[in-house]
Design a protein around this motif. Structure first.
Motif, short mmCIF file in Angstrom:
data_model
loop_
_atom_site.label_atom_id
_atom_site.label_comp_id
_atom_site.label_asym_id
_atom_site.label_seq_id
_atom_site.Cartn_x
_atom_site.Cartn_y
_atom_site.Cartn_z
N PHE A 1 0.80 -1.22 0.04
CA PHE A 1 0.01 0.04 0.09
C PHE A 1 1.04 1.22 0.02
CE2 PHE A 1 -2.00 3.15 3.18
CZ PHE A 1 -2.71 3.75 2.00
N GLU A 2 1.69 1.25 0.81
CA GLU A 2 2.67 2.58 0.92
C GLU A 2 3.55 2.59 -0.52
OE1 GLU A 2 5.24 1.00 3.96
OE2 GLU A 2 3.94 1.20 5.36
N GLN A 3 3.77 1.57 -1.02
CA GLN A 3 4.56 1.60 -2.12
C GLN A 3 3.65 1.98 -3.57
OE1 GLN A 3 6.40 -2.25 -2.91
NE2 GLN A 3 7.90 -1.89 -1.61
N SER A 4 2.21 2.09 -3.32
CA SER A 4 1.45 2.40 -4.32
C SER A 4 0.89 3.72 -4.27
CB SER A 4 0.04 1.43 -4.14
OG SER A 4 -0.70 2.08 -2.93
N GLU A 5 1.32 4.67 -3.21
CA GLU A 5 1.07 5.81 -3.24
C GLU A 5 2.14 7.03 -4.03
OE1 GLU A 5 1.53 6.50 1.20
OE2 GLU A 5 -0.52 6.59 1.33
N GLN A 6 1.58 7.92 -4.66
CA GLN A 6 2.29 8.91 -5.35
C GLN A 6 1.69 10.14 -4.78
OE1 GLN A 6 4.91 8.28 -7.18
NE2 GLN A 6 4.60 5.93 -7.03
N PRO A 7 1.68 10.43 -3.68
CA PRO A 7 0.81 11.82 -3.36
C PRO A 7 1.62 13.12 -3.43
CG PRO A 7 1.95 10.72 -1.33
CD PRO A 7 2.11 9.90 -2.36
N GLY A 8 3.10 12.72 -3.71
CA GLY A 8 4.07 14.21 -3.59
C GLY A 8 3.88 14.82 -2.24
N MET A 9 4.09 16.13 -1.99
CA MET A 9 4.19 16.63 -0.81
C MET A 9 2.70 16.72 -0.18
SD MET A 9 5.49 20.76 0.42
CE MET A 9 7.09 20.26 0.18
N VAL A 10 2.70 16.33 1.17
CA VAL A 10 1.39 16.28 1.83
C VAL A 10 1.38 17.41 3.04
CG1 VAL A 10 1.08 13.81 1.31
CG2 VAL A 10 2.36 14.43 3.48
N LEU A 11 0.26 17.71 3.58
CA LEU A 11 -0.11 18.52 4.36
C LEU A 11 0.72 18.93 5.57
CD1 LEU A 11 -1.90 21.09 4.84
CD2 LEU A 11 -3.45 19.79 6.13
N PRO A 12 1.12 17.96 6.44
CA PRO A 12 2.17 18.12 7.46
C PRO A 12 3.32 18.31 6.97
CG PRO A 12 1.50 15.75 7.13
CD PRO A 12 0.68 16.49 6.30
N GLN A 13 3.94 17.80 5.63
CA GLN A 13 5.19 17.95 5.15
C GLN A 13 5.23 19.81 4.82
OE1 GLN A 13 5.32 15.43 1.96
NE2 GLN A 13 6.38 13.67 3.39
N VAL A 14 4.16 20.50 4.32
CA VAL A 14 3.94 21.69 4.17
C VAL A 14 4.42 22.50 5.43
CG1 VAL A 14 2.66 23.52 3.62
CG2 VAL A 14 2.49 21.69 2.37
N PHE A 15 3.98 21.94 6.53
CA PHE A 15 4.06 22.73 7.71
C PHE A 15 5.43 22.44 8.03
CE2 PHE A 15 -0.44 22.94 7.95
CZ PHE A 15 -0.75 24.23 8.48
N LYS A 16 5.89 21.21 8.02
CA LYS A 16 7.44 20.83 8.63
C LYS A 16 8.53 21.92 7.69
CE LYS A 16 8.87 18.34 10.77
NZ LYS A 16 9.36 18.52 12.12
N LYS A 17 8.17 22.04 6.44
CA LYS A 17 9.21 22.83 5.79
C LYS A 17 8.94 24.25 6.16
CE LYS A 17 10.51 23.48 0.91
NZ LYS A 17 10.17 23.08 -0.63
#
Length: 501
Positions: A121-137
């Motif tokens: 399931f993890e390998q099937s994801e192609q979401p790019g940057m996700v919301l918490p990563q925006v805040f982390k950045k």
């Protein structure tokens, strides 16, 4: 339990009085995301039986959105919101099956075995940057408390990879449909909940509320969420609070006295009303804590829901063909009118299944007492937060920022919103035209509605405006990556045996 919660509250108030306002100029963000909260369940959207004064306070002091769309049910709504992609896209995110963690609780799988089975399931994801990563950045501390992430079973690896500094709650959506959990997960580690002994707590009903299950999930969530805020009061923080209220089955420790003697309501309806009031009470606890910490003017509080309304508290409902006969609450079909008189319920592409409540409160920044009628999608949140925090998102999202509108500035509305359902996708334009599909059972039904003059979707105009239907069909097909079917592209079709069922 009551004594413990009182002690916790006293601790939090003491810390709050001693706290100094945060030094950052960037706003803290608290996103309270309810589960199956129909817009009609809130006073500010017309609810007549259950008062919601604390949520109303946010609406009076901030901006209430009138024309915002979620998804047709919980898992795609959460994935769409967190990734910034609409839920009709192919290969942008995936959902798996629920229940694997139940097998862990029963001793049939170890946690490493769970991790291994979720790896595909993890390998099937192609979401790019996700919301918490925006805040982390942007340098924020990130925390999630409640119904964790997306997918019906969320892996510990996924939680870490997506940028959560802290998390606490359910990793399995079958588990979170109960309110007396045997285990919660905190930063990857299972935490046994003393006194809660049922691995099948997702079967909760009044009959299961025994002496062996004294700890209610929402109380556990609030404890951890408040601790996160207090611990990070001097830093910019993002708290995502996806409660599992008021998702069914109806279950509360006790019926609220406000509804106990209401002759209009059945026992189940009183319990559901108590769940709504609990959500509102906890919104009040959040605002009180932020105020006592001196953070009110530097905190954006967002209140929303994943999808439209559902009737967990009503008896057996008549069948609706969802072509010419959608659900309507008129005539007593829903005592609460939880979809605010719109057609349809959760899991459909009628307005009542996808229009959601959404309120933003930020004193001095968001104009108080305003109603935003512009077209907005739940997948716009990521782009809006990135705009607010000046974060560049490397991948091309479907969402667009509504930050100017949120701050009371001129804003060009998006052209259209698209969303899926089990019966087919739909498209709504900025001027209120809606193309709705029904593609089940070898049917190819395309219906056209003009929402500004027909909010209940009672007059199909497809025969009257065939060119409009054709142009919107082309736009919808393009939004669905060129393949127009029932719109459900995001499932990872793992067999039940792969997840240990």
């Amino acid at each position: 339990m009551k004594r413990y919660l009182l002690c916790l509250s006293a601790f939090l108030v003491t810390v709050a009085v001693q706290a100094q306002p945060g030094k950052t100029s960037r706003p803290n963000v608290i996103f309270i995301y309810t589960d199956d909260m129909g817009r009609g369940m809130l006073s500010s959207y017309g609810q007549q039986i259950v008062p919601t004064p604390n949520i109303d306070f946010l609406a009076r002091g901030g901006m209430r959105f009138e024309n915002i769309y979620g998804s047709m049910y919980c898992a795609p709504a959460r994935a769409s919101m967190l990734t910034g992609y609409s839920d009709v896209r192919k290969g942008k995110f995936a959902l798996n099956r629920a229940g694997i963690y139940i097998n862990y609780l029963k001793g049939q799988l170890t946690l490493p075995e769970v991790d291994a089975r979720l790896e595909h399931f993890e390998q099937s994801e192609q979401p790019g940057m996700v919301l918490p990563q925006v805040f982390k950045k942007a340098g924020y501390v990130t925390g999630e408390v409640g119904k964790l992430e997306w997918g019906f079973a969320t892996s510990r690896k996924q939680m870490a990879a997506h940028g959560w500094d802290y998390y606490y709650g359910y990793l399995d959506h079958r588990m979170c449909h109960g309110f007396y959990p045997m285990v919660m997960f905190e930063n990857g580690e299972p935490v046994r909940i003393a006194g809660n002994t049922r691995p099948d707590s997702y079967l909760d009903s009044a009959a299961l509320q025994g002496k062996d299950k004294p700890q209610y999930a929402e109380n556990l969530f609030m404890e951890k969420a408040q601790q996160f805020i207090v611990s990070n009061k001097d830093k910019p923080f993002f708290l995502y609070y996806p409660t599992n209220l008021p998702h069914g089955p109806v279950s509360v420790p006790a019926i609220d006295p406000l509804f106990a003697n209401n002759p209009r309501l059945t026992t189940h309806q009183k319990m559901y009303a108590s769940m709504i009031k609990m959500v509102d009470d906890n919104v009040g606890r959040f605002t009180h804590l932020i105020d006592s910490l001196g953070l009110s003017k530097n905190t954006l509080i967002i209140f929303g829901s994943d999808n439209g309304h559902w009737l967990y508290y009503e008896g057996k409902q008549p069948k609706y063909d969802n072509i010419t006969t959608p659900f309507y609450s008129d005539g007593g079909a829903d005592v609460f009118n939880g979809n605010s008189g719109l057609a349809g319920l959760k899991e459909t592409n009628w307005e009542g299944g996808v229009r959601v409540p959404f309120i933003c409160y930020w004193p001095g920044k968001v104009p108080a007492g305003t109603v935003n009628r512009q077209l907005v999608a739940n997948y716009d949140l990521l782009s809006t937060m990135a705009d607010l925090l000046k974060v560049k998102v490397p991948d091309q999202k479907d969402g667009r920022s509504y930050l100017p509108s949120l701050l009371g500035k001129p804003f060009k509305p998006r052209d259209q919103v698209v969303f899926s359902s089990f019966m087919g996708p739909a498209l709504v334009t900025h001027d209120g035209w809606k193309l709705r599909t029904y593609l089940l059972n070898n049917k190819q039904v395309f219906q056209l509605y003009h929402l500004p003059t027909d909010k209940q979707e009672k007059k199909d105009l497809a025969a009257q405006y065939p060119q409009k239907v054709d142009s919107l069909k082309q736009a919808l097909t393009k939004a669905c990556d060129g393949r127009l079917n029932n719109g459900i592209f995001y499932f990872t079709r793992l067999p039940a045996t792969a997840l240990g069922e």
